[in-house]
Design a protein around this motif. Structure first.
Motif, PDB file in Angstrom:
ATOM      1  N   SER A  34       0.694  -1.384   0.000  1.00  0.00           N
ATOM      2  CA  SER A  34      -0.247  -0.116   0.353  1.00  0.00           C
ATOM      3  C   SER A  34       1.242   1.349   0.267  1.00  0.00           C
ATOM      4  O   SER A  34       1.750   1.641   1.146  1.00  0.00           O
ATOM      5  CB  SER A  34      -1.056  -0.176   1.041  1.00  0.00           C
ATOM      6  N   TYR A  35       0.738   2.014  -0.826  1.00  0.00           N
ATOM      7  CA  TYR A  35       1.576   3.432  -1.558  1.00  0.00           C
ATOM      8  C   TYR A  35       0.841   4.117  -2.194  1.00  0.00           C
ATOM      9  O   TYR A  35       0.619   2.995  -3.339  1.00  0.00           O
ATOM     10  CB  TYR A  35       3.024   3.025  -1.896  1.00  0.00           C
ATOM     11  N   SER A  36       0.914   5.245  -1.972  1.00  0.00           N
ATOM     12  CA  SER A  36       0.704   6.119  -2.821  1.00  0.00           C
ATOM     13  C   SER A  36       1.408   6.738  -4.378  1.00  0.00           C
ATOM     14  O   SER A  36       2.744   6.612  -3.496  1.00  0.00           O
ATOM     15  CB  SER A  36       0.060   8.194  -2.293  1.00  0.00           C
ATOM     16  N   LYS A  37       1.033   6.947  -5.234  1.00  0.00           N
ATOM     17  CA  LYS A  37       1.256   7.109  -5.935  1.00  0.00           C
ATOM     18  C   LYS A  37       1.626   8.536  -6.689  1.00  0.00           C
ATOM     19  O   LYS A  37       2.777   8.077  -7.011  1.00  0.00           O
ATOM     20  CB  LYS A  37       0.227   6.820  -7.498  1.00  0.00           C
ATOM     21  N   LYS A  38       0.991   9.265  -5.802  1.00  0.00           N
ATOM     22  CA  LYS A  38       1.749  10.439  -5.840  1.00  0.00           C
ATOM     23  C   LYS A  38       2.317  10.638  -4.881  1.00  0.00           C
ATOM     24  O   LYS A  38       3.548  12.229  -5.105  1.00  0.00           O
ATOM     25  CB  LYS A  38      -0.175  10.926  -4.794  1.00  0.00           C
ATOM     26  N   TRP A  39       2.926   9.867  -3.903  1.00  0.00           N
ATOM     27  CA  TRP A  39       4.285  10.039  -3.409  1.00  0.00           C
ATOM     28  C   TRP A  39       5.286   9.177  -3.919  1.00  0.00           C
ATOM     29  O   TRP A  39       6.472  10.120  -3.940  1.00  0.00           O
ATOM     30  CB  TRP A  39       4.245   9.200  -1.636  1.00  0.00           C
ATOM     31  N   LEU A  40       5.362   8.677  -5.197  1.00  0.00           N
ATOM     32  CA  LEU A  40       5.543   7.868  -6.079  1.00  0.00           C
ATOM     33  C   LEU A  40       6.466   9.431  -6.702  1.00  0.00           C
ATOM     34  O   LEU A  40       7.414   9.084  -6.794  1.00  0.00           O
ATOM     35  CB  LEU A  40       5.445   6.996  -6.666  1.00  0.00           C
TER      36      LEU A  40
END
Length: 359
Positions: A34-40
């Protein structure tokens, strides 16, 4: 500022390449993430901005004589460090587009394109490296291999240890990640020795300089990382069947040591590498750390070496005791922060043992 920027670029690219590579792996061979694409995307933008700091620092230095804009123009289109950053802009911008408008988590073809772009970024870093300036072909290959190995393995570890939603899939993950990490560790060591043959030809003599001291610290921290890797491979995998056991604290402890290594690497970039070991004792004042811990005074014309003695053996034994205490604490489920402190103490004792052996 440059030290922090360098350390952060290593960490950010580790997160980026770790996320990209793990997206190539089928779901049945990894835990749910679970990770945000925005953070990437933000990580990619920040990586690009921070990688410009060394270019800007060089422009400010050269610009004192010719003007900053003229210096910046010359660096970007003439110097390898500038052209390498322009390649980074190109490849990173395309990667930002791939990440923004696609979904790597479900599209492995897209993840493959992103992986190729990451490899191009690795090549751009190798092209602009100090090693490539010393040996254009071999330095480029060695630095690129080293940068890939030292970011991809920790990057996957970062993503899995901090972004996993559960233990499901971890046994299958460890089956492929353990050999992958071992290969990366081998490449890191091999490429590191290759790079040292140009940058630090006289390893022990280099300890007199700040660069050599940081290099020794980096190698000792790698020993600590290997300790965690062995424990995570043997101890953690054996306890995965226990429903109450969580492996993530120990994976996170290993990842935190790797972050410390990134900061040491960033600090090394601000030091002058000791290319000519025979001049160390006449051209430079010894490092304050060397003067504090070593029991010898450098003499011009005489090289340093390591000599076994009682003090070295005692400190190495104490270091081993602390590593054993780490393992016992892990078995008793002591908080990972305390275990991390014990492992760093083991590293400090190992450092002192090396310094007491200088002759």
């Amino acid at each position: 500022m440059t030290i922090l920027a360098k350390a952060c670029t290593y960490f950010l690219f580790s997160f980026i390449i770790g996320t990209v590579v793990i997206s190539l792996v089928p779901m049945r061979y990894r835990p749910s993430l679970s990770y945000s694409k925005k953070w990437l995307v933000r990580a990619l933008v920040l990586f690009l901005l921070l990688s410009f700091v060394p270019v800007l620092q060089l422009a400010l230095s050269v610009g004192e004589d010719v003007g900053i804009w003229q210096a910046l123009n010359a660096i970007l289109f003439t110097f390898a460090i500038g052209k390498g950053w322009l390649f980074l802009v190109l490849f990173t911008s395309v990667l930002i587009g791939v990440v923004s408008f696609g979904n790597m988590a479900t599209d492995r073809f897209l993840a493959g394109i992103a992986t190729v772009l990451c490899l191009m970024i690795v090549g751009a870093v190798g092209y602009s490296s100090h090693a490539a300036s010393l040996s254009p072909q071999q330095g480029f290959i060695a630095q690129s291999l080293h940068f890939f190995a030292v970011t991809s393995w920790p990057g996957i570890l970062f993503v899995v240890s901090w972004c996993s939603q559960g233990k499901e899939g971890l046994p299958a993950f460890f089956r492929w990640f353990t050999p992958f990490a071992l290969v990366c560790l081998g490449v890191t060591v091999g490429a590191g020795i290759w790079l040292m043959s140009w940058i630090t030809p006289q390893y022990v003599n280099a300890w007199m300089m700040n660069y050599g001291q940081l290099l020794l610290m980096k190698h000792i921290l790698l020993v600590v990382v290997v300790f965690y890797a062995l424990v995570n491979t043997v101890f953690v995998r054996a306890k995965l069947k226990n429903d109450t056991f969580s492996p993530f604290p120990w994976l996170r402890a290993e990842s935190l040591v790797l972050i410390v290594i990134f900061f040491v690497t960033g600090a090394m970039s601000e030091q002058e590498p000791p290319h000519h070991g025979e001049k160390l004792m006449t051209d430079e004042k010894p490092s304050p750390l060397f003067s504090q811990f070593a029991s010898v005074v450098p003499v011009a014309g005489k090289a340093l070496s390591l000599q076994w003695n009682v003090e070295m053996g005692l400190f190495m034994l104490l270091s081993g005791v602390f590593f054993v205490l780490c393992y016992q604490a892990m078995k008793k489920d002591v908080h990972y922060a305390f275990v991390l402190l014990l492992s760093l103490c083991a590293g400090v004792l190992l450092y002192v043992s090396m310094m007491t052996a200088v002759h």
